[in-house]
Write an enzyme that holds these catalytic residues in place. Sequence first.
Site, PDB file in Angstrom:
ATOM      1  N   GLN A 126       0.754  -1.235   0.015  1.00  0.00           N
ATOM      2  CA  GLN A 126       0.118   0.067  -0.106  1.00  0.00           C
ATOM      3  C   GLN A 126       0.891   1.180  -0.111  1.00  0.00           C
ATOM      4  OE1 GLN A 126      -1.781   1.050   3.696  1.00  0.00           O
ATOM      5  NE2 GLN A 126      -3.988   1.103   2.689  1.00  0.00           N
ATOM      6  N   GLY A 127       0.766   2.106  -0.996  1.00  0.00           N
ATOM      7  CA  GLY A 127       1.564   3.397  -1.102  1.00  0.00           C
ATOM      8  C   GLY A 127       0.532   4.498  -0.635  1.00  0.00           C
ATOM      9  N   TYR A 128       0.543   4.733   0.620  1.00  0.00           N
ATOM     10  CA  TYR A 128      -0.328   6.055   0.999  1.00  0.00           C
ATOM     11  C   TYR A 128       0.734   7.014   1.749  1.00  0.00           C
ATOM     12  CZ  TYR A 128      -5.162   4.341   0.293  1.00  0.00           C
ATOM     13  OH  TYR A 128      -6.259   3.679  -0.305  1.00  0.00           O
ATOM     14  N   SER A 129       1.120   6.706   3.025  1.00  0.00           N
ATOM     15  CA  SER A 129       2.019   7.546   3.709  1.00  0.00           C
ATOM     16  C   SER A 129       3.070   8.246   2.921  1.00  0.00           C
ATOM     17  CB  SER A 129       2.234   7.025   4.996  1.00  0.00           C
ATOM     18  OG  SER A 129       1.310   6.837   5.564  1.00  0.00           O
ATOM     19  N   GLU A 244     -10.332  -1.606   5.580  1.00  0.00           N
ATOM     20  CA  GLU A 244      -8.867  -1.794   6.113  1.00  0.00           C
ATOM     21  C   GLU A 244      -9.203  -1.582   7.891  1.00  0.00           C
ATOM     22  OE1 GLU A 244      -4.618   0.214   6.496  1.00  0.00           O
ATOM     23  OE2 GLU A 244      -6.010   1.274   5.295  1.00  0.00           O
ATOM     24  N   ASN A 394      -6.175   6.842  15.702  1.00  0.00           N
ATOM     25  CA  ASN A 394      -7.669   6.631  16.574  1.00  0.00           C
ATOM     26  C   ASN A 394      -7.926   7.764  16.796  1.00  0.00           C
ATOM     27  OD1 ASN A 394      -6.986   3.966  16.332  1.00  0.00           O
ATOM     28  ND2 ASN A 394      -6.852   3.623  18.606  1.00  0.00           N
ATOM     29  N   GLU A 395      -7.268   9.076  16.818  1.00  0.00           N
ATOM     30  CA  GLU A 395      -7.663  10.376  17.224  1.00  0.00           C
ATOM     31  C   GLU A 395      -8.779  10.996  15.743  1.00  0.00           C
ATOM     32  OE1 GLU A 395      -4.551   9.581  19.878  1.00  0.00           O
ATOM     33  OE2 GLU A 395      -4.663   9.593  17.693  1.00  0.00           O
TER      34      GLU A 395
END
Length: 408
Positions: A126-129, A244, A394-395
């Site tokens: 997965q290429g997100y961040s 996810e 989670n925030e």
Amino acid sequence: MSWSPAERAFRDEVRAFLDAELTAEMRAVTRRMTSVYAPHELGMAWQAILHARGWAAPAWPVEYGGCDWTPAQRYIFASEFAEAGAPPLSPMGIGMCGPVLIGHGTAEQRAHYLPRMLSGEHHWCQGYSEPGSGSDLASLRMSAIDDGEHLVCNGHKLWTTHANVSNWIFCLVRTSEEAIPQRGITFLLINMATPGVEVRPIFMLSGEHIQNDVFFTDVRVPKANVVGRIGEGWTVAKYLMEFERGGGVSTPGLKARLKRIETMAKAEASGDGVRLIDDTKFRARLADAAIRIDALAAAELQVLANLSHGEAPGPRASMMKTVGTELSQHLTELALQAAHGYGGLYQPHLAAPGGPVPGWTAPESQGQIGPDHSLTAAAKYFNDRAGSIYAGTNEIQRNIMAKAVLGL
């Protein structure tokens, strides 16, 4: 909860399959896992076995290789796998990209990618961040410039799990600059063998190589690899993140871990000879965890029922991700307490960290120190600190729930 005769028969079928196919070595390695990811070779070997049975992607529609199972059957399946100690499959392909292609892909994309995803021919990451774009994912900067039939990509993705063993990556890229940053983002499938793709390892503090930097320099990607429409990738990404965060079943695994912690507490005694299980405060913590897991299980069953009727998890995914990861972290704290002093020993050669540990050589004279159940206590504790960060902190999940559920 009681199962019907048909459901009990299905449970027996799953148990018989596990008894026949899940080797003692597979179970042993799974017990020694310190990450949420199984070692790559083990995960792929187990996926091949499941694929041969038709059980690699139970949540997919039957026409794409899934199983025509009820929510109860899916929960039973997950429960038996957790109880037996079966290794998890990598979630990026079957668990995330697959549902996106089923929901937003073209017929040609589904026909090409889904069978290869099931067989393991394609292994996905997965290429997100990006540097500076983690929880605030809409600020991503990796560019994809229109060049006729191709998009030319330049940028840098990081914390990319198992990019070093993957041959495909799904990425969010920026195809235009808009006043609202969520616009102008495109969901793109990229072959890792394309010229200009470079993978560099990120070594964790505990020594293992699981995550990676991925650099893209003038990488030419066919426009046919766009999922959805150019510039509308944020909608596709939100759909993926629902799966996810809350499209699976986590409570059977949590229950199995809690059971093992109870066993640890019965086996280990403190310096004064008192077993931890005899401590009323510790037993109360175990009971509290069991109640919280049961509550989450009820929510998971509801989501499974909704999925069986074609509904996406929606904001429940944020709730399940938040509760599930925080419960998992709580269990690592209980396990570390139950391991007593053995939990602080560093013995990666006796564990299964989910990736290689370059440069580590076990002392020749050192055998195993401590009981088996203590080998992974500290490593799991540290690894699971990331649980409340990955897939959206989670925030962020609480903000989503406040807006989508409470209307704040």
